[in-house]
Design a protein around this motif. Structure first.
Motif, PDB file in Angstrom:
ATOM      1  N   SER A 459      -3.947  14.315  -4.681  1.00  0.00           N
ATOM      2  CA  SER A 459      -2.559  14.158  -5.100  1.00  0.00           C
ATOM      3  C   SER A 459      -1.670  14.711  -3.995  1.00  0.00           C
ATOM      4  N   VAL A 460      -0.826  13.836  -3.442  1.00  0.00           N
ATOM      5  CA  VAL A 460      -0.006  14.165  -2.285  1.00  0.00           C
ATOM      6  C   VAL A 460       1.271  14.852  -2.755  1.00  0.00           C
ATOM      7  N   ASP A 461       1.556  15.988  -2.154  1.00  0.00           N
ATOM      8  CA  ASP A 461       2.789  16.709  -2.481  1.00  0.00           C
ATOM      9  C   ASP A 461       3.951  16.066  -1.733  1.00  0.00           C
ATOM     10  N   CYS A 462       4.759  15.331  -2.448  1.00  0.00           N
ATOM     11  CA  CYS A 462       5.895  14.634  -1.827  1.00  0.00           C
ATOM     12  C   CYS A 462       7.207  15.361  -2.088  1.00  0.00           C
ATOM     13  N   ASN A 463       7.126  16.648  -2.421  1.00  0.00           N
ATOM     14  CA  ASN A 463       8.345  17.364  -2.800  1.00  0.00           C
ATOM     15  C   ASN A 463       9.360  17.464  -1.673  1.00  0.00           C
ATOM     16  N   ASP A 464       8.894  17.378  -0.422  1.00  0.00           N
ATOM     17  CA  ASP A 464       9.862  17.392   0.687  1.00  0.00           C
ATOM     18  C   ASP A 464      10.791  16.182   0.629  1.00  0.00           C
ATOM     19  N   THR A 465      10.394  15.155  -0.094  1.00  0.00           N
ATOM     20  CA  THR A 465      11.235  13.958  -0.201  1.00  0.00           C
ATOM     21  C   THR A 465      11.960  13.902  -1.538  1.00  0.00           C
ATOM     22  N   ASN A 466      11.787  14.907  -2.359  1.00  0.00           N
ATOM     23  CA  ASN A 466      12.393  14.910  -3.695  1.00  0.00           C
ATOM     24  C   ASN A 466      13.765  15.540  -3.668  1.00  0.00           C
ATOM     25  N   GLY A 467      14.597  15.099  -4.609  1.00  0.00           N
ATOM     26  CA  GLY A 467      15.929  15.665  -4.711  1.00  0.00           C
ATOM     27  C   GLY A 467      16.905  14.627  -5.200  1.00  0.00           C
ATOM     28  N   PRO A 468      18.181  14.946  -5.057  1.00  0.00           N
ATOM     29  CA  PRO A 468      19.202  14.072  -5.643  1.00  0.00           C
ATOM     30  C   PRO A 468      19.508  12.817  -4.838  1.00  0.00           C
ATOM     31  N   GLY A 469      18.983  12.678  -3.619  1.00  0.00           N
ATOM     32  CA  GLY A 469      19.304  11.506  -2.811  1.00  0.00           C
ATOM     33  C   GLY A 469      18.223  10.452  -2.900  1.00  0.00           C
ATOM     34  N   GLY A 470      18.245   9.525  -1.954  1.00  0.00           N
ATOM     35  CA  GLY A 470      17.217   8.494  -1.937  1.00  0.00           C
ATOM     36  C   GLY A 470      17.604   7.330  -1.076  1.00  0.00           C
ATOM     37  N   GLY A 471      16.849   6.259  -1.277  1.00  0.00           N
ATOM     38  CA  GLY A 471      17.097   5.052  -0.494  1.00  0.00           C
ATOM     39  C   GLY A 471      15.804   4.513   0.067  1.00  0.00           C
ATOM     40  N   VAL A 472      15.921   3.492   0.860  1.00  0.00           N
ATOM     41  CA  VAL A 472      14.729   2.855   1.429  1.00  0.00           C
ATOM     42  C   VAL A 472      14.008   3.825   2.353  1.00  0.00           C
ATOM     43  N   ASN A 473      14.762   4.592   3.138  1.00  0.00           N
ATOM     44  CA  ASN A 473      14.144   5.597   4.015  1.00  0.00           C
ATOM     45  C   ASN A 473      13.246   6.531   3.216  1.00  0.00           C
ATOM     46  N   ASN A 474      13.710   6.908   2.034  1.00  0.00           N
ATOM     47  CA  ASN A 474      12.982   7.855   1.191  1.00  0.00           C
ATOM     48  C   ASN A 474      11.638   7.285   0.772  1.00  0.00           C
ATOM     49  N   ILE A 475      11.606   5.992   0.463  1.00  0.00           N
ATOM     50  CA  ILE A 475      10.332   5.361   0.091  1.00  0.00           C
ATOM     51  C   ILE A 475       9.401   5.348   1.294  1.00  0.00           C
ATOM     52  N   HIS A 476       9.944   5.053   2.454  1.00  0.00           N
ATOM     53  CA  HIS A 476       9.123   5.064   3.670  1.00  0.00           C
ATOM     54  C   HIS A 476       8.582   6.463   3.951  1.00  0.00           C
ATOM     55  N   GLN A 477       9.389   7.471   3.709  1.00  0.00           N
ATOM     56  CA  GLN A 477       8.917   8.836   3.941  1.00  0.00           C
ATOM     57  C   GLN A 477       7.737   9.154   3.020  1.00  0.00           C
ATOM     58  N   ARG A 478       7.822   8.722   1.760  1.00  0.00           N
ATOM     59  CA  ARG A 478       6.701   8.945   0.846  1.00  0.00           C
ATOM     60  C   ARG A 478       5.457   8.216   1.343  1.00  0.00           C
ATOM     61  N   ALA A 479       5.662   6.982   1.818  1.00  0.00           N
ATOM     62  CA  ALA A 479       4.531   6.236   2.364  1.00  0.00           C
ATOM     63  C   ALA A 479       3.950   6.960   3.578  1.00  0.00           C
ATOM     64  N   ASP A 480       4.822   7.520   4.409  1.00  0.00           N
ATOM     65  CA  ASP A 480       4.345   8.265   5.587  1.00  0.00           C
ATOM     66  C   ASP A 480       3.497   9.460   5.159  1.00  0.00           C
ATOM     67  N   LEU A 481       3.890  10.131   4.087  1.00  0.00           N
ATOM     68  CA  LEU A 481       3.109  11.275   3.616  1.00  0.00           C
ATOM     69  C   LEU A 481       1.753  10.828   3.085  1.00  0.00           C
ATOM     70  N   ILE A 482       1.727   9.705   2.391  1.00  0.00           N
ATOM     71  CA  ILE A 482       0.446   9.188   1.887  1.00  0.00           C
ATOM     72  C   ILE A 482      -0.453   8.841   3.069  1.00  0.00           C
TER      73      ILE A 482
END
Lengths: 843, 132
Positions: A459-482
């Protein structure tokens, strides 16, 4: 199902007809015992091996709770054929179907399954312990602080083991098993606890005049209990706990009372007995029977008196008689057969029969795909350093569960598994949530289930990408962590003390929830790690930020969509399902009364804010566990669990009445998927369609936006909506005759939501036209029934299609073969309400 | 034995995750970069040497949920967002996109289906330019 007085029926009994019993499978060589179930109380049992009687006239005793486990004169050998029969004073059954003895090392190359102490916990002063997850006929023993305290050679699958001496305080208790001198891993370690004090009262369940067996509940694990019959102590029994069946001789009569008192440690008061009166024969109810499917050769009892004789009549002619829980029939069920089931307890014959009709589709409850328990589970946190993604530094870390030599943190990888070969790996990614919450810990239950069956679960800790913002970049960042986590484990696979040479990266699975579900669709599109092949992806209620093509392809794809969703309210995963072009199949699991959050144990709030009635949180987890494990076991381990995803069997412990499956296999004979752009008058085979009897049908985008039938479609496909007068038909011609007796008609369908949900359900019929123009019809109610739209009180209530199976045998009947030239749909309900259809296939 | 009876417990109200705050202030800046910055467009990764930043102060923080806050200039969604302080958010539009002065500004949720939007009192007006 209905209850019918026996006196209204003309049931034709045959006293010579009793059903064969059932030999419990699987059988493995070296087994020194065999278990027989489904026989009449007190029947005599014979067992043959390769046609030679090896057990003759053995007393069966009571068929419940676990049948009879009979010692063999010689251990089984692989390849032998085993069968059994039962005899009473008046009748002898036929022989049961033969079971072939196998070699457990083929099914379990790394050792027999891990024994489970069942029931837990284990208490001080306990005298007996149940051990389950055993191979029938194995040897099982229990250690307390390393000393053997009990053993059974030739065990049942769930075996009670008396322990001597009784357990002491703070002892470490484990169970072990072996078959053919091949040892299982040890069970989970249990420390003895103090028993409950005071002891709860044990209760006697309702018992009827003529009964010879009583059911006791509320027993403490390991207790000794005494039975009081009319206030007189008739004996002592040991129990593994909770429920226990006790034989009584002579049988009980109306007016008698039974009670139980239980004890644990000497000097501690026993429990208070509670008298239960024996009920009169007149109150004996009808048994409750599981739904019966066409072609079935047995009837399963769900609720019945344990020592009852069960008689099964089909179209009022007896076809089986035995004890519960399963009664074999002397011929298969045909479509439309009416079944009556009666129970008789001693001299008391039930006056009410349970009436059920055989259905085209009634999948049996067969087991728990998440319950495969082979190995202890180790756990570690991992830290793969950092990456830079879109200008931000992100930590590559998370948790991993894996098959180990023993349970606990940092345990060595399971040595037998490591020796046997590389294992698959699944990476999970949570979605957006408060970064103060450790979201990555929320799927630990699922990780544990996968690990104990031999899959490394990260289970990948994606908390560095969590918070009140978001967007397409954010999805890519999660993919980068995976992807970074996958890379990290590739590194661990070469030299890490735990993971060195353990992981097969050509068998990678992904699971993502919410934004993580979005990211796991992106990962296969951008990953460039050598040697990594993603075979299966689960997208659990994904968002759609537009970070990828939106078209899962090249792997087996599943989306799980909660209907009571307060966050991703458009259930965007339905679009991924519609667009997916899978390698082997695709699956959609649409769950009524489930919300977005409750699949993650760290996400505490109901995202819909109480707007919808919900299943409890554990039932959300059961959906991910059962269907997720079924998918990964099938695709990554090669297990035959796809039946759970194709609605051919139901998992235990899941509220399956709330689960609505869609499924599709690519490159199957598709009659019409409506995507050809050739209009409603021509199907996908290039053949003509025809509408008649007042039915009107046309093709529409099943999506939001222009041209859709209405605003209630949330997928992304083109389908057909049909509506009109009662018995209007839609005929779709085939391009060549197709013989369907061993095939199935699959069609997706849904009740169209038009702004309000009418009080009555609706439905349709599927028909097949033979080569001389005759049509045979089967109603969708025979295949589970068209579910109602999930009522969101107007807030995005959806028309969500579900796949229905219509096996060819439902149409072909006893004649066997049936060649057809067209498939038809008929709207046979009053009111002319529209029904959506898509993906008509012959599979 | 006597039996107990109680009323059902009242569940605590769950936070309303769909709540959209009001925009209290808005500053629009065109930023040019000496060194291009990376951004994602679909599955592709691109570089931009110019962005438009919308620095927004809201009446309350956006709830944290699966969807993300987005700013809408007319019908064009600006979906890259991050929180930069108490009730302060930065929305970034990458590339040399041109917005028309006077276009209405809305705030909404993005990431699932048709975005929900709430109109603000602000309209688009480029106020300054920077080079970083």
């Amino acid at each position: 199902m209905a209850e019918v007085p026996i006196e209204r029926l003309d049931l034709k009994d045959d006293r010579q007809l009793i059903s064969p019993p059932i030999v419990v499978a699987p059988l493995y060589q070296c087994a020194t015992a065999v278990t027989i179930i489904g026989y009449l109380p007190q029947a005599r049992l014979d067992v043959q091996v390769d046609g030679v009687t090896v057990i003759n006239d053995a007393p069966g005793g009571f068929p419940m709770p676990n049948g009879a486990t009979l010692p063999l004169p010689a251990p089984f050998m692989a390849g032998q054929q085993v069968r059994a029969r039962q005899r009473t004073s008046t009748a002898t059954s036929n022989w049961s179907p033969e079971i072939t003895v196998g070699d457990h090392t083929k099914d379990y190359p790394t050792g027999p399954p891990r024994p489970e102490i069942n029931l837990a916990p284990v208490y001080r002063c306990g005298s007996r312990t149940g051990v389950s997850n055993l191979l029938t006929g194995c040897n099982v023993w229990i250690h307390a602080d390393g000393v053997e305290v009990g053993r059974v050679n030739g065990a049942a699958a769930h075996q009670g083991v008396n322990v001597n001496p009784d357990y002491g305080p703070n002892q470490n208790v484990r169970a072990f098993a072996e078959m053919c001198n091949d040892p299982s891993p040890p069970s989970q370690l249990h420390k003895t606890q103090e028993p409950p004090s005071p002891l709860p009262s044990a209760l006697v369940q309702e018992i009827f005049d003529g009964g010879s067996q009583m059911t006791v509940s509320g027993l403490v694990n390991g207790a000794r209990f005494n039975v009081l019959r009319n206030g007189i102590d008739v004996g002592t029994w040991r129990t593994w706990g909770q429920r226990h069946l006790v034989g009584l001789s002579p049988s009980v009569g109306a007016g008698e009372t039974l009670a139980v008192t239980q004890r644990m440690c000497l000097g501690v008061p026993s429990s208070t007995p509670v008298d239960t009166p024996v009920k009169p024969c007149s109150s004996l109810p009808a048994p409750i029977v599981a739904p019966i499917e066409d072609g079935a050769t047995s009837v399963t009892l769900l609720q019945f008196v344990p020592d009852a004789v069960i008689k099964v009549y089909v179209n009022q002619v007896k076809r089986g008689e035995s004890g519960g829980p399963v009664v074999l029939l002397n011929s298969p069920m045909q479509h439309g057969d009416t079944v009556h089931v009666q129970q008789i307890v001693g001299h008391c014959a039930g006056q009410i029969a349970q009436e059920v009709k055989s259905l085209c589709v009634a999948p049996p409850v067969t087991g728990d795909p998440s319950g495969l328990n082979l190995y202890p589970v180790g756990h570690k946190d991992y830290n793969g350093g950092t990456i830079t993604s879109f200008g931000e530094t992100l930590n590559v870390r998370g948790s991993v569960y894996y098959p180990a030599d023993d349970d606990g943190d940092n345990q060595p990888f399971n040595s037998r598994v490591k020796q046997h070969g590389l294992v698959p790996i699944v990476f999970m990614a949570h979605g957006n949530h408060n970064p103060a919450d450790p979201s990555y810990l929320g799927y630990d239950y699922f990780q544990h289930q996968l690990a104990k069956m031999g899959i490394v679960a990260v289970s990948v800790d994606c908390n560095d990408t969590n918070g009140p913002g978001g967007g397409v970049n954010n999805i890519h960042q999660r993919a980068d962590l995976i992807i970074a986590s996958i890379s990290h484990f590739q590194t661990l696979n070469s030299g890490d003390p735990v993971f060195d040479q353990t992981i097969e990266f050509s068998k990678v699975g992904l699971m993502g929830h919410s934004r993580g579900g979005d990211a796991v669709v992106l990962v296969p599109e951008i990953i460039a790690l050598p040697g990594v092949q993603i075979q299966a992806v689960i997208s659990l209620d994904p968002t759609e930020f537009g970070a990828h093509s939106g078209k899962p392809q090249g792997y087996t794809f599943m989306t799980i969509l909660p209907a009571a969703n307060g966050d991703v309210v458009f259930n965007d995963g339905a679009k991924y399902y519609d667009r997916a072009q899978p390698a082997r199949y695709k699956s959609q699991v649409y769950v009524h009364h489930a919300n977005h959050n409750f699949f993650n144990r760290q996400w505490l709030n109901d995202d819909a804010g109480g707007a919808f009635p919900l299943m409890p949180r554990p039932d959300h987890e059961r959906v991910l566990s059962a269907y997720g494990c079924a998918l990964y076991r099938n695709v990554l381990l090669g297990h035959a669990t796809e039946g759970f995803l194709f609605a051919r069997e139901l998992p235990t412990g899941v509220q399956t009445q709330n689960v609505h499956l869609s499924f599709e296999i690519p490159r199957t004979f598709t009659v019409d998927h409506h995507e050809d752009g050739n209009g409603i008058g021509t199907n996908s085979l290039g053949q003509p369609t025809a509408q008649g009897g007042g039915l009107g049908a046309d093709e529409y985008p099943f999506r939001q936006g222009a041209g859709a039938y209405d605003t209630s479609f949330f997928g992304d496909t083109i389908g057909m909506v049909a509506e009109g007068e009662q018995n209007g038909t839609f005929r779709s011609a085939l391009d060549k005759p197709v013989e369907i007796s061993t095939r199935e008609i699959w069609v997706r369908a849904a009740e169209v939501f038009e702004g309000r949900i009418p009080p009555d359900a609706t439905g349709f019929e599927v028909g097949v036209e033979d080569l001389v123009g005759n049509t045979r019809w089967v109603d969708v109610d025979d295949s589970g029934g068209l579910p109602r739209p999930f009522d969101r009180s107007g807030w995005l209530t959806k028309t969500m299609l579900k796949t229905f199976r219509f096996p060819g045998r439902c149409f072909a009947g006893p004649r066997g073969k049936l060649d057809i030239q067209a498939v038809l749909l008929r709207l046979n309900r009053r009111g002319g309400r529209p029904i959506a259809f898509d993906v008509l296939q012959i599979v | 034995m006597d039996e107990d009876f109680t009323s059902q417990e009242v569940r605590a109200a769950a936070p309303d995750i769909r709540r959209l705050p009001e925009i209290e202030s808005l500053q629009v800046v065109r930023v040019r970069y000496h060194k291009p910055v990376q951004y994602a467009e679909g599955a592709s990764r691109k570089e931009a040497d110019e962005v438009i930043e919308f620095q927004v102060t809201t009446s309350a923080d956006f709830p944290i949920r699966a969807l993300a806050p987005a700013l809408f200039v007319g019908d064009t969604a600006v979906t890259e967002s991050k929180r930069i302080g108490d009730r302060k958010y930065l929305f970034v539009s990458y590339g040399r996109r041109e917005f028309k002065d006077g276009e209405s500004i809305s705030v909404g949720w993005f990431g699932s289906g048709t975005p929900e939007r709430k109109l603000s009192k602000f309209t688009f007006r480029l106020e300054s330019e920077e080079t970083r």
